[in-house]
Every structure is written in structure tokens, then in C-alpha cells.
Design a protein around this motif. Structure first.
Motif, PDB file in Angstrom:
ATOM      1  N   VAL A 160     -69.704 -49.287  13.812  1.00 28.76           N
ATOM      2  CA  VAL A 160     -69.009 -48.494  12.795  1.00 28.76           C
ATOM      3  C   VAL A 160     -68.337 -47.281  13.426  1.00 28.76           C
ATOM      4  O   VAL A 160     -67.157 -46.998  13.180  1.00 28.76           O
ATOM      5  CB  VAL A 160     -69.982 -48.051  11.685  1.00 28.76           C
ATOM      6  CG1 VAL A 160     -69.277 -47.124  10.693  1.00 28.76           C
ATOM      7  CG2 VAL A 160     -70.544 -49.254  10.947  1.00 28.76           C
ATOM      8  N   VAL A 161     -69.069 -46.552  14.259  1.00 28.84           N
ATOM      9  CA  VAL A 161     -68.529 -45.341  14.873  1.00 28.84           C
ATOM     10  C   VAL A 161     -67.296 -45.651  15.717  1.00 28.84           C
ATOM     11  O   VAL A 161     -66.247 -45.003  15.582  1.00 28.84           O
ATOM     12  CB  VAL A 161     -69.607 -44.639  15.727  1.00 28.84           C
ATOM     13  CG1 VAL A 161     -68.988 -43.554  16.610  1.00 28.84           C
ATOM     14  CG2 VAL A 161     -70.675 -44.030  14.834  1.00 28.84           C
ATOM     15  N   GLN A 162     -67.389 -46.657  16.581  1.00 24.41           N
ATOM     16  CA  GLN A 162     -66.246 -46.969  17.436  1.00 24.41           C
ATOM     17  C   GLN A 162     -65.075 -47.520  16.629  1.00 24.41           C
ATOM     18  O   GLN A 162     -63.914 -47.279  16.968  1.00 24.41           O
ATOM     19  CB  GLN A 162     -66.667 -47.947  18.532  1.00 24.41           C
ATOM     20  CG  GLN A 162     -67.614 -47.306  19.542  1.00 24.41           C
ATOM     21  CD  GLN A 162     -67.876 -48.194  20.744  1.00 24.41           C
ATOM     22  OE1 GLN A 162     -68.334 -49.326  20.610  1.00 24.41           O
ATOM     23  NE2 GLN A 162     -67.603 -47.675  21.926  1.00 24.41           N
ATOM     24  N   GLY A 163     -65.367 -48.246  15.559  1.00 23.57           N
ATOM     25  CA  GLY A 163     -64.300 -48.698  14.680  1.00 23.57           C
ATOM     26  C   GLY A 163     -63.590 -47.536  14.003  1.00 23.57           C
ATOM     27  O   GLY A 163     -62.351 -47.506  13.897  1.00 23.57           O
ATOM     28  N   LEU A 164     -64.364 -46.537  13.575  1.00 22.73           N
ATOM     29  CA  LEU A 164     -63.769 -45.354  12.964  1.00 22.73           C
ATOM     30  C   LEU A 164     -62.940 -44.563  13.966  1.00 22.73           C
ATOM     31  O   LEU A 164     -61.895 -43.986  13.615  1.00 22.73           O
ATOM     32  CB  LEU A 164     -64.864 -44.464  12.379  1.00 22.73           C
ATOM     33  CG  LEU A 164     -65.549 -44.990  11.105  1.00 22.73           C
ATOM     34  CD1 LEU A 164     -66.773 -44.149  10.774  1.00 22.73           C
ATOM     35  CD2 LEU A 164     -64.573 -45.009   9.923  1.00 22.73           C
ATOM     36  N   ARG A 190     -57.946 -48.936   8.079  1.00 20.94           N
ATOM     37  CA  ARG A 190     -59.240 -48.808   7.411  1.00 20.94           C
ATOM     38  C   ARG A 190     -60.213 -49.815   8.011  1.00 20.94           C
ATOM     39  O   ARG A 190     -59.847 -50.959   8.274  1.00 20.94           O
ATOM     40  CB  ARG A 190     -59.093 -49.030   5.911  1.00 20.94           C
ATOM     41  CG  ARG A 190     -58.407 -47.879   5.186  1.00 20.94           C
ATOM     42  CD  ARG A 190     -58.392 -48.079   3.680  1.00 20.94           C
ATOM     43  NE  ARG A 190     -57.920 -46.884   2.992  1.00 20.94           N
ATOM     44  CZ  ARG A 190     -56.648 -46.607   2.775  1.00 20.94           C
ATOM     45  NH1 ARG A 190     -55.701 -47.453   3.184  1.00 20.94           N
ATOM     46  NH2 ARG A 190     -56.298 -45.485   2.163  1.00 20.94           N
ATOM     47  N   LEU A 191     -61.424 -49.395   8.176  1.00 17.91           N
ATOM     48  CA  LEU A 191     -62.408 -50.230   8.855  1.00 17.91           C
ATOM     49  C   LEU A 191     -62.925 -51.353   7.964  1.00 17.91           C
ATOM     50  O   LEU A 191     -63.121 -52.482   8.422  1.00 17.91           O
ATOM     51  CB  LEU A 191     -63.577 -49.354   9.328  1.00 17.91           C
ATOM     52  CG  LEU A 191     -64.672 -50.025  10.146  1.00 17.91           C
ATOM     53  CD1 LEU A 191     -64.109 -50.636  11.421  1.00 17.91           C
ATOM     54  CD2 LEU A 191     -65.775 -49.014  10.483  1.00 17.91           C
ATOM     55  N   HIS A 192     -63.211 -51.042   6.709  1.00 18.96           N
ATOM     56  CA  HIS A 192     -63.762 -52.017   5.758  1.00 18.96           C
ATOM     57  C   HIS A 192     -64.991 -52.721   6.333  1.00 18.96           C
ATOM     58  O   HIS A 192     -65.106 -53.945   6.302  1.00 18.96           O
ATOM     59  CB  HIS A 192     -62.703 -53.064   5.369  1.00 18.96           C
ATOM     60  CG  HIS A 192     -61.555 -52.484   4.600  1.00 18.96           C
ATOM     61  ND1 HIS A 192     -61.704 -51.832   3.395  1.00 18.96           N
ATOM     62  CD2 HIS A 192     -60.220 -52.463   4.879  1.00 18.96           C
ATOM     63  CE1 HIS A 192     -60.525 -51.435   2.960  1.00 18.96           C
ATOM     64  NE2 HIS A 192     -59.611 -51.789   3.837  1.00 18.96           N
ATOM     65  N   TYR A 193     -65.916 -51.903   6.851  1.00 15.71           N
ATOM     66  CA  TYR A 193     -67.131 -52.471   7.433  1.00 15.71           C
ATOM     67  C   TYR A 193     -68.180 -52.699   6.349  1.00 15.71           C
ATOM     68  O   TYR A 193     -68.444 -51.825   5.521  1.00 15.71           O
ATOM     69  CB  TYR A 193     -67.709 -51.532   8.500  1.00 15.71           C
ATOM     70  CG  TYR A 193     -68.907 -52.105   9.229  1.00 15.71           C
ATOM     71  CD1 TYR A 193     -68.744 -52.817  10.408  1.00 15.71           C
ATOM     72  CD2 TYR A 193     -70.199 -51.955   8.709  1.00 15.71           C
ATOM     73  CE1 TYR A 193     -69.834 -53.360  11.067  1.00 15.71           C
ATOM     74  CE2 TYR A 193     -71.294 -52.504   9.360  1.00 15.71           C
ATOM     75  CZ  TYR A 193     -71.101 -53.202  10.537  1.00 15.71           C
ATOM     76  OH  TYR A 193     -72.185 -53.750  11.183  1.00 15.71           O
ATOM     77  N   LYS A 194     -68.786 -53.873   6.376  1.00 15.26           N
ATOM     78  CA  LYS A 194     -69.890 -54.159   5.463  1.00 15.26           C
ATOM     79  C   LYS A 194     -70.955 -54.923   6.231  1.00 15.26           C
ATOM     80  O   LYS A 194     -70.765 -56.065   6.635  1.00 15.26           O
ATOM     81  CB  LYS A 194     -69.403 -54.986   4.268  1.00 15.26           C
ATOM     82  CG  LYS A 194     -70.489 -55.183   3.190  1.00 15.26           C
ATOM     83  CD  LYS A 194     -69.925 -55.826   1.942  1.00 15.26           C
ATOM     84  CE  LYS A 194     -71.005 -56.029   0.879  1.00 15.26           C
ATOM     85  NZ  LYS A 194     -71.624 -54.748   0.453  1.00 15.26           N
ATOM     86  N   GLY A 195     -72.088 -54.264   6.456  1.00  8.65           N
ATOM     87  CA  GLY A 195     -73.187 -54.883   7.188  1.00  8.65           C
ATOM     88  C   GLY A 195     -74.486 -54.772   6.410  1.00  8.65           C
ATOM     89  O   GLY A 195     -74.489 -54.457   5.215  1.00  8.65           O
TER      90      GLY A 195
END
Length: 450
Positions: A160-164, A190-195
Motif C-alpha cells: 500500500v505504501v509503495q503504491g501510494l 488512485r491505488l484502489h487497494y483492497k486486501g
């Protein structure tokens, strides 16, 4: 990009030094851990010595057994911002926990310091070991997250951090006054991360820095820690005092890199060392003995308790063989626990002797003259035990001063260490490439497939 292999160095800055009794020396500065001018001077000394990194550690709980230099100290990321203004070249790395931060806030904090320092920041990613459970109680939790679960969570956290950090491409902010276009919308992502642990949309509200992203540093030595480091870390800080064990760790971690498409020069392993240096071996030994004499027995046992968790040492005599004490493995730092149990197995010390070993006496080859210390560093570096060293001075500022003034010139004369900085960013110092923006790479690959 990379010439002759040379030693990398990081300076561990902590109050009057890592030795538990360092604050009692007549020359020790009062309130050193909250004196910003003092920390600026330490960082400037390390920069004069052409160190790659000035390193600030952290913990999120203290108690009666804590090291004196961490009972009253600065929050590390805030301190980095201040040190950025007092230096111009040295890299600045601080510890922050994946267990007790949110990825968005942490990404923003380190990206900000990376900009403030003009591309010199690094994040020491830890999951926070906690043998006593006190950290969780400072964060409205009834218990600490188990070791393996912390690393599962950390795997998501760093993604998440590196994606941001890649929310914006390098040239996204066009700021065209004539047209009124402040940024190119196609270069905002936008990252749109869902884990399992995190759901984060993005984008981050700060762009990429001169070096692209802060450097990722890690210190985990467990199986889970090594796997995470092999996938994500660019610098690993290890603290293995035995040469053969250090070589084993070095080759174990480096051998994992191909599994993630990485080469050995993409990760630097720095072994922690705490040399005591003087003009003669006898003088160095005398400094060690002086420190040992200043360490109160009850203080040493409290320190031992802090390493080993819920063991009440007050019920034992100092002359009790350590092997007779039951040390339950707690939810702390596994590498510390394993190291200490190995010391007990090999040396069969009493409790009195055990705390003396832990506070610096377990490896006498780091007590000596500048030439002897340089010899040992060269051996560890050349024979595959380290890419460099985390210099953890027993006494500050004197230990750092003598290392910069007397050991570094010897390393430079031998061609093992840089004469000057060759770039401006931390990635420049470490010969690490600026990471490409993942979204730009992804979009390019999609275009090529079409």
C-alpha cells in the motif's frame, strides 16, 4: 552505475550511546536524547565521515527496564525533518511500525521528509516485537499481534505504501499558468487497494521525490522477516556478532533474492557493530571496563528482563547459572531471543556474566586500535559477512568522533571506503536505481499489448 565495491556505513544515533551506562560517564551530556543541537552535531559528524545514513530507531512503549536513552526522546520522523535542515548529503532513516501506523499516514510522513531532505529519506520498516505486551496497551489493544501475523500484515502494508508513493508520475504537476492546468489528470493514479487488512483508495496528497521513493530498510532476521526483506528491502540491518553466523545470515538472505527477480546488489546487508576504539588495545579495554563498572547490577538485570520478557530476575542470585532460568519465548524480537539462548548454550554464563555479554562484551575483536577495527571490518566485508556496517557507538559523541577521525581514513587509504559523496540522494550513495512509477510501467505494458 556501480564501480568498485566499497563499504556502506550507517550511524545509529541514540543519546549518549548504546551502552546502558553511557549516561553516567563524567563527559556525558545531560538530556542528550532531547537536545536537537546535539543531534544536529552528531549527524554533521557522520556526514563529515561520508556515512550513507544517519539512523534513528524507535520504540512505542517504555518501562522501568528500558534503556535510559529511550525513556525521554524525540519522535523519529520529526527528528529527521530537523536533521534534514542541518545536513546536505547524508541519508536520513527512521523507524516506523507497520503494526501501529496506518499506511496512508506513514506514506505521507516519509514522502514529506523525502522532499524536505531533497531525496535523502529512508523508512526502517519494523513490525514491532513486544515481549511484555505493553505496546499494545498504549494503542487501545488488549494484546500484541502474534509474530507471523504481524509479517502477513506487513506484506500488505508495504504494498500500500509503495503504491501510494507512485500516486503521481514525476511530471504530473505541469502548473501551466497560461492554460490554467495545474496537473495532468492522466498522470494521477488512485491505488484502489483492497486486501485482508487494508482498503485504501488514494491518491497520496504529495508527489514523488527526487529519488522517486524513500529507501526501504528492514531489520527482521526471522524466516518471515527474511522473506519480506528479500521481496521488498533495499537495506537490511542485522546484528549478528559472530563472524560465521553473520556469513550464514548474509548468504541465506542474498540467496532468496532471485525468487523475486532481484540481484545481490539490489540489497545491502549492514551488520551492527559497537567498537570501542583507542590508540592502544589496553586503552580500549580500559574504556570497556570503565563502562562495565558503571553498570549497576540491578540495572543490568532490568535490561536483561527487557530482552527476555516476563521473567522476574529478582528471585534469582546474580551468580545463578543462566541455564537454570526458564526463558519462555515471548511475542518479541525472535532474533534477540535466539541470539541470547545461543549465548547461554555456548558460554554457560551466570546471570551476572550474561548481562555483561549482552551489553557489549560478547565479541572482543571490536575492542582495539583504529587499525584493528579497520582490519576486522575489512575481513567481514571481503569474506561475505556484510556489505557494510551499522555503527552503534557505545559512547556518543566520542565514539563517533574517533571512528570518523581515525578509522575512516584507514578504510579510505585501503580503497574500501569513499573519499567523498558521488551524488545527492540516498539512492545515489547506495548505488540503487530510482524506481520506475509502477502505474506508468503498467500503462506502457498495456499499450504495447494492444
Amino acid at each position: 552505475m556501480m564501480g568498485k565495491r566499497q563499504i556502506h556505513l550507517s550511524a545509529y544515533l541514540v543519546g549518549t550511546g548504546i551502552h546502558v551506562a553511557s549516561w553516567r560517564l563524567p563527559t556525558a551530556k545531560r538530556n542528550a536524547s532531547i537536545d536537537i543541537e546535539y543531534y544536529k552535531q552528531l549527524a554533521q559528524t557522520a556526514e563529515r565521515g561520508k556515512f550513507d545514513i544517519a539512523f534513528i530507531a524507535d520504540s512505542l512503549a517504555v518501562n522501568e527496564a528500558s534503556h535510559p536513552n529511550i525513556l525521554n526522546r524525540f519522535e523519529p520522523i520529526t527528528l529527521l525533518a530537523a536533521l534534514a535542515g542541518a545536513t546536505s548529503k547524508i541519508g536520513l532513516v527512521a523507524t516506523a511500525s507497520t503494526t501501529y501506523h496506518e499506511p496512508y499516514n506513514l506514506a505521507r510522513l516519509f514522502a514529506s521528509v523525502d522532499h524536505i531532505s531533497n531525496g535523502r529519506a529512508g523508512w526502517n520498516m519494523v513490525t514491532t516485537g513486544d515481549a511484555t505486551g505493553e505496546t499494545g496497551r498504549n494503542f487501545s489493544r488488549t494484546s500484541h499481534v502474534p509474530h507471523d501475523q504481524r509479517y502477513v500484515q506487513a506484506e500488505e502494508f508495504i504494498d500500500v505504501v509503495q503504491g501510494l508513493w507512485d500516486s503521481w508520475e514525476d511530471d504530473a504537476f505541469v502548473q501551466d499558468k497560461a492554460t490554467g492546468v495545474f496537473f495532468d489528470p492522466e498522470k494521477m493514479h488512485r491505488l484502489h487497494y483492497k486486501g485482508h487488512h487494508y482498503t485504501v483508495q488514494g491518491p497520496l496528497n504529495i508527489g514523488r521525490s527526487k529519488q522517486g521513493q524513500p529507501v526501504i530498510v528492514q531489520a527482521g532476521a526471522s524466516e518471515s522477516g527474511q522473506q519480506l526483506a528479500a521481496r521488498t528491502a533495499e537495506v537490511v540491518f542485522s546484528h549478528v556478532k559472530d563472524f560465521e553466523r553473520a556469513k550464514k545470515f548474509y548468504h541465506s538472505l542474498k540467496s532468496r533474492l532471485p525468487d523475486y527477480g532481484r540481484t545481490p546488489d539490489e540489497l545491502h546487508i549492514l551488520q551492527g557493530i559497537s567498537p570501542i576504539i583507542a590508540d592502544t588495545k589496553e586503552e580500549a579495554e580500559a574504556i570497556y571496563e570503565q563502562l562495565h563498572d558503571l553498570l549497576l547490577p540491578e540495572q543490568g538485570l532490568r535490561f536483561l528482563s527487557g530482552y527476555l520478557g516476563k521473567v522476574d530476575f529478582s528471585t534469582y542470585s546474580l551468580d545463578t547459572p543462566a541455564a537454570e532460568v526458564i526463558f519462555p519465548e515471548e511475542n518479541g524480537i525472535q532474533s534477540h531471543f535466539e541470539w541470547m539462548t545461543e549465548l547461554i548454550r555456548q558460554k554457560n554464563p551466570t546471570l551476572r556474566q550474561l548481562y555483561a555479554l549482552l551489553e557489549g562484551g560478547s565479541n572482543r575483536e571490536w575492542i582495539g586500535t583504529p587499525e584493528q577495527i579497520a582490519d576486522t571490518m575489512g575481513k567481514w566485508f571481503a569474506q561475505g559477512a556484510a556489505d557494510g556496517f551499522m555503527f552503534i557507538a557505545p559512547i556518543l559523541p566520542q565514539g563517533l568522533d574517533v571512528f570518523v577521525d581515525k578509522v575512516i581514513p584507514i578504510l579510505q587509504e585501503r580503497g574500501l571506503y569513499r573519499l567523498d559523496y558521488e551524488g545527492d540522494t540516498l539512492r545515489d550513495h547506495l548505488h540503487l536505481k530510482k524506481p520506475l512509477n509502477r502505474f506508468r510501467v503498467r500503462d506502457k505494458q498495456l499499450t504495447e499489448r494492444r
